[in-house]
Scaffold this motif. Structure first.
Motif: not given
Lengths: 196, 515
Positions: B127, B262, B314, B131, B266
Motif C-alpha cells: 500500500g 493501513f 501506513g 499510495l 496512513s
C-alpha cells in the motif's frame, strides 16, 4: 468463576478511545498490580499529580509569556517571533489552570487516600542524585566508570539483590558500550584520566 | 507503472550484502530491545539512534526500518507472554493473546501474531509503495503553506483527542510539547527563545531527548515510586504452529485487520492505535465463537495484531510524503532523516528517490527476515522476558544517557533530560498521555514556519488560511474531531443509563501500557 463471562474491554467503549492508565507495570505481578490500583481516574494520587502538573503549566505559561514579551518584532507583514509563543503561553496557563482547578474540586470527593511509602520517595530522590552525579562527573571520570556506577546504583535503587553481581553486570555493560560506541562506531565518549 | 521500476531499483540497493547485513542487525536488535517489557517502538528507535551514527544515509535508514518493524514485533511477543504491552497499540493483542498463553496456547498465539504481522506488514508496505508517490504528487501540486497549516491542525487535534483519558489532558500534553519545541533560536529573526542565555539551548531541544525523557526516565521513575515486582512469563507449550482450525479462523482476521489498519494509519491524523481497537470489536462481532472472547479467541489476537502492523506501515505515508509524523515513533524517524540532511516531504521522492525506494524495499525484506527469524527464535525472545525489571531499567538509563549525550554532547543536555523526565513522571501520575507532546514538539516549529510563510505571502491577511477547498475540508475535520468525542460519550452515557452497567473485570486486570 464469574470471570468466564466477563470481557475485559467493552467493545463499544473501546471502539473510539480506550481509557489508558499511564503507569506501565512492565514486570509487576498481581500483588503489586493490586497495590497500584491508585492509578485510575478520580483517585487521590492522580488528582494530586494533575493539580501539580496544572500548577507547573501555569508557571510555565507565565515564563513563556514573559520571554515572548522580551522579543523584538520583525519588520514587515506576517507573524513576528513572539506571536506563537504568546498563544502557547496563554493556552498553557489557561489549560493548566483548568486542570488544577478541576483536580482541586474533585479532590474533595476523591476515593481512598493512598500515601506512597516514604521509602519509595527516598529511592526516587536517590535516583535523581545518582543521575546528577553522573552528569557532572562524566567529563571528569570518563564514561566507563560513570556508566558502571549509574547501572549499579540504579539497579540497587530499583531493588536488585546481590550488589556484587549487579556491579559486575554494570562494569561489563559499561565496557561493552564503550568499546562498541567509542571504538567501533566512533561516537567520542568522554574519557577520564585513565584513558577510558 | 513508475513505482515498480523504482521499487526494483530500491531492491537492487537494499539487497547488497552490506545493506542486507544492516537490515538483519536492525531487525535483530529491534526485536531484542522491543521484547523488553515496557519498551515500545518509539523508545527502541530513540535509544538505538546512536548506533547508526557512522553509517551512510541509506544503510542507516535501512537499519532503522529493521529496528522499527523489529520493535513492533518484539512488543507483541511481550504483550502475549507477559500481558504488559509496551505501547497502546499492542494493548488489544495482550487481551486475547495473553489469555491464549495462559491456556497453554502460547505457541499458537505467537505464530498467529508473527504470520499476521508478516501478512499485514507486507500488504501495508505494498500500500505504501503505491499510495506514497500519489500522495507526494498531490501534495507537491496542491499543497501550499496554508494547506500545511490546516493539515497540522488536524494532526494536533486528532492526536490529542484520540489518545488518553480526556481531551483536556491530551491538549495539556500537546502544549507541553509545543513549549519544548519553542526553545532555541527563531529562524526568522535570529532571536533566542526560552534559552535563558544557556548556550546548549540555542539549538533547541533534540526530539530524542524528549522521547527518552518521557518514555524511559518517566517509566523508570514511575517504577521507583510504584515498587517493582517479579515477572511471570507464561511458558510456551506445544509446537510453534497453527492448526488448520487456527489458520481458518486467523486469515480472515488478518485481512480485516490490515484493511482497517493501513488506511487509518496512513491518514495524516493521529491515532494509529485506533484501528487495533476497531479490529478487536469487529472480530468480536463477526466471530462464530463470541463466547471465547476474553478467554483466548485467536481471531481477537490475529485481527488487532495485523491492524497494528498495517498501521505501522501506513504511518510512513504521511511521514515520507508530507513530512508529518503522527506517532512518537514516526517523530523519531523524522529526526533520523533530518540528521542526514533529508527533509521528509513532497520533495523527498523527487530529490532523494533512490534512498526512499531503498528504504521501502528494505521494509519488505525486513518483514521476511522477521518471519524467518522469529519462528525459530521465539524461545530466545521469551527467555529475554525473564530479565528482571531492575536490570532492564538500569540498562535503559545507561542507553538513555548515552543517546542524550550522542544527540547533544553536553552536561546541559543531560540536565534537560532529567528535568523533562520529571515532567514525564508527573504526566504519568496525572494520567496525561505523552505521545501528543512528542508529536507537538516536532510539528510545532513546522506549523509556525508554514503559518508565517502563508501570512507573509498573503501580506498578513489571515483569510488565506481557509481559502481553497482543501483547507476548508481540513478545518471541517478539525471541528468534527473536536465535537465528535464529547457527542459520542454523551450518547454512550445515555445508552448506559438504559442498559444495566457492565460488570467489573474480575480475574486479571486489563493491560496497562505506558503511553
Amino acid at each position: 468463576m464469574s470471570d468466564e463471562r466477563v470481557s475485559l474491554v467493552h467493545p463499544r467503549r473501546s471502539a473510539v478511545a480506550a481509557p489508558v492508565p499511564m503507569i506501565a507495570q512492565a514486570t509487576l505481578d498481581r500483588a503489586s498490580e493490586e497495590g497500584l490500583r491508585g492509578h485510575l481516574e478520580h483517585d487521590r494520587g492522580t488528582l494530586l499529580a494533575t493539580a501539580a502538573l496544572g500548577a507547573l503549566m501555569v508557571l510555565g505559561g507565565i515564563v513563556v509569556l514573559v520571554n515572548a514579551a522580551s522579543l523584538r518584532d520583525s519588520p514587515g507583514p506576517g507573524l513576528g517571533p513572539a506571536a506563537v509563543p504568546t498563544v502557547v503561553g496563554v493556552l498553557l496557563a489557561a489549560v493548566g489552570l483548568v486542570l488544577a482547578a478541576r483536580a482541586g474540586w474533585d479532590l474533595r470527593r476523591a476515593t481512598k487516600p493512598e500515601p506512597v511509602p516514604r521509602e519509595r520517595v527516598v529511592r526516587l530522590a536517590g535516583m535523581l542524585v545518582l543521575l546528577l552525579a553522573f552528569a557532572f562527573l562524566l567529563p571528569v571520570l570518563g564514561y566507563v566508570v560513570c556508566a558502571a556506577f549509574l547501572f549499579t546504583g540504579a539497579a540497587l535503587l530499583l531493588g536488585a539483590p546481590r550488589p556484587a553481581l549487579v556491579a559486575a553486570y554494570g562494569w561489563t555493560l559499561a565496557i561493552v558500550v564503550f568499546l562498541v560506541f567509542d571504538k567501533l562506531i566512533g561516537l567520542a565518549l568522554p574519557v577520564g584520566p585513565w584513558g577510558f | 507503472m513508475d513505482q515498480i521500476g523504482s521499487l526494483l531499483d530500491g531492491f537492487g540497493s537494499a539487497l547488497s550484502p552490506m545493506n542486507l547485513l544492516w537490515a538483519l542487525v536492525g531487525v535483530t536488535i529491534g526485536t531484542a530491545v522491543g521484547v523488553l517489557p515496557g519498551i515500545g517502538p518509539a523508545l527502541t528507535v530513540a535509544m538505538l539512534l546512536p548506533i547508526t551514527f557512522r553509517l551512510e544515509a541509506s544503510s542507516a535508514l535501512i537499519m532503522f526500518a529493521g529496528i522499527y518493524y523489529g520493535g513492533m514485533y518484539g512488543g507483541s511477543t511481550t504483550s502475549i507472554l507477559l500481558n504488559t504491552p509496551g505501547e497502546t497499540s499492542s494493548m488489544m493483542s495482550a487481551l486475547e493473546g495473553n489469555r491464549m498463553a495462559r491456556a497453554g496456547r502460547g505457541a499458537a498465539a505467537l505464530a498467529t501474531a508473527a504470520i499476521g504481522s508478516f501478512v499485514a506488514g507486507t500488504i501495508g508496505t505494498v500500500g505504501l509503495t503505491f499510495l506514497a508517490p500519489v500522495v507526494a504528487d498531490f501534495a507537491i501540486t496542491r499543497f501550499g503553506p496554508e494547506e500545511y497549516v490546516a493539515l497540522m491542525a488536524v494532526a494536533f487535534v486528532t492526536v490529542s483527542a484520540l489518545l488518553g483519558p480526556s481531551l483536556l489532558k491530551g491538549v495539556a500534553s500537546l502544549l507541553i510539547g509545543l513549549t519544548v519545541g519553542l526553545v532555541g533560536i527563531d529562524g526568522q529573526t535570529g532571536q533566542a527563545r526560552l534559552a535563558f542565555g544557556v548556550p546548549a539551548l540555542l539549538d533547541g531541544v533534540e526530539v530524542v531527548i524528549l522521547v527518552v525523557a518521557l518514555f524511559a526516565l518517566g517509566e523508570t521513575f514511575g517504577h521507583l515510586l510504584a515498587g517493582t515486582g517479579t515477572s511471570t512469563v507464561e511458558p510456551i507449550r506445544g509446537r510453534f504452529a497453527l492448526t488448520g482450525e487456527d489458520l481458518r479462523r486467523s486469515w480472515p482476521a488478518w485481512l480485516r485487520g490490515t484493511a482497517l489498519g493501513f488506511p487509518i494509519g496512513s491518514l495524516p491524523a493521529g491515532g494509529a492505535d485506533v484501528p487495533t481497537f476497531l479490529s478487536y470489536s469487529l472480530e468480536r462481532r463477526l466471530s462464530k465463537h463470541p463466547e471465547q472472547f476474553g478467554k483466548g479467541a485467536i481471531e481477537g489476537l490475529a485481527g488487532p495484531e495485523a491492524a497494528n502492523n498495517a498501521a505501522a506501515a501506513g504511518v510512513l505515508v504521511p511521514l515520507l510524503t508530507i513530512g508529518l509524523p503522527t506517532s512518537a515513533t514516526a517523530a523519531v524517524i523524522l529526526t533520523a532523516f533530518q540528521s542526514y540532511g533529508l527533509q521528509p516531504g513532497p520533495q523527498l521522492f523527487s530529490g532523494s528517490g533512490e534512498l526512499v525506494w531503498a528504504l521501502i524495499a528494505s521494509l519488505y525484506i525486513g518483514n521476511v527476515m522477521l518471519l524467518v527469524l522469529n519462528l525459530p527464535l521465539v524461545g530466545l525472545w521469551a527467555r529475554m522476558l525473564t530479565i528482571p525489571a531492575y536490570g532492564i531499567y538500569a540498562g535503559v538509563l545507561v542507553f538513555a544517557t548515552l543517546g542524550t549525550f550522542a544527540a547533544g554532547g553536553t552536561v546541559t543536555d543531560l540536565l534537560v533530560l532529567y528535568g523533562l523526565g520529571l515532567i514525564g513522571l508527573l504526566m504519568r501520575l496525572a494520567d496525561v498521555p505523552v505521545v501528543p507532546a512528542v508529536v507537538a514538539m516536532i510539528l510545532g516549529p513546522l506549523l509556525e514556519q508554514q503559518l508565517r510563510r502563508a501570512l507573509a505571502i498573503s501580506q498578513g491577511d489571515a483569510a488565506v488560511l481557509w481559502s481553497g477547498w482543501i483547507t476548508k475540508v481540513l478545518w471541517a475535520v478539525v471541528l468534527l474531531a473536536l465535537l465528535l468525542p464529547p457527542l459520542l460519550s454523551y450518547l454512550r452515557a445515555r445508552r448506559a443509563t438504559t442498559s444495566p452497567p457492565e460488570p467489573a473485570p474480575a480475574e486479571s486486570p486489563a493491560p496497562r501500557p505506558p503511553a
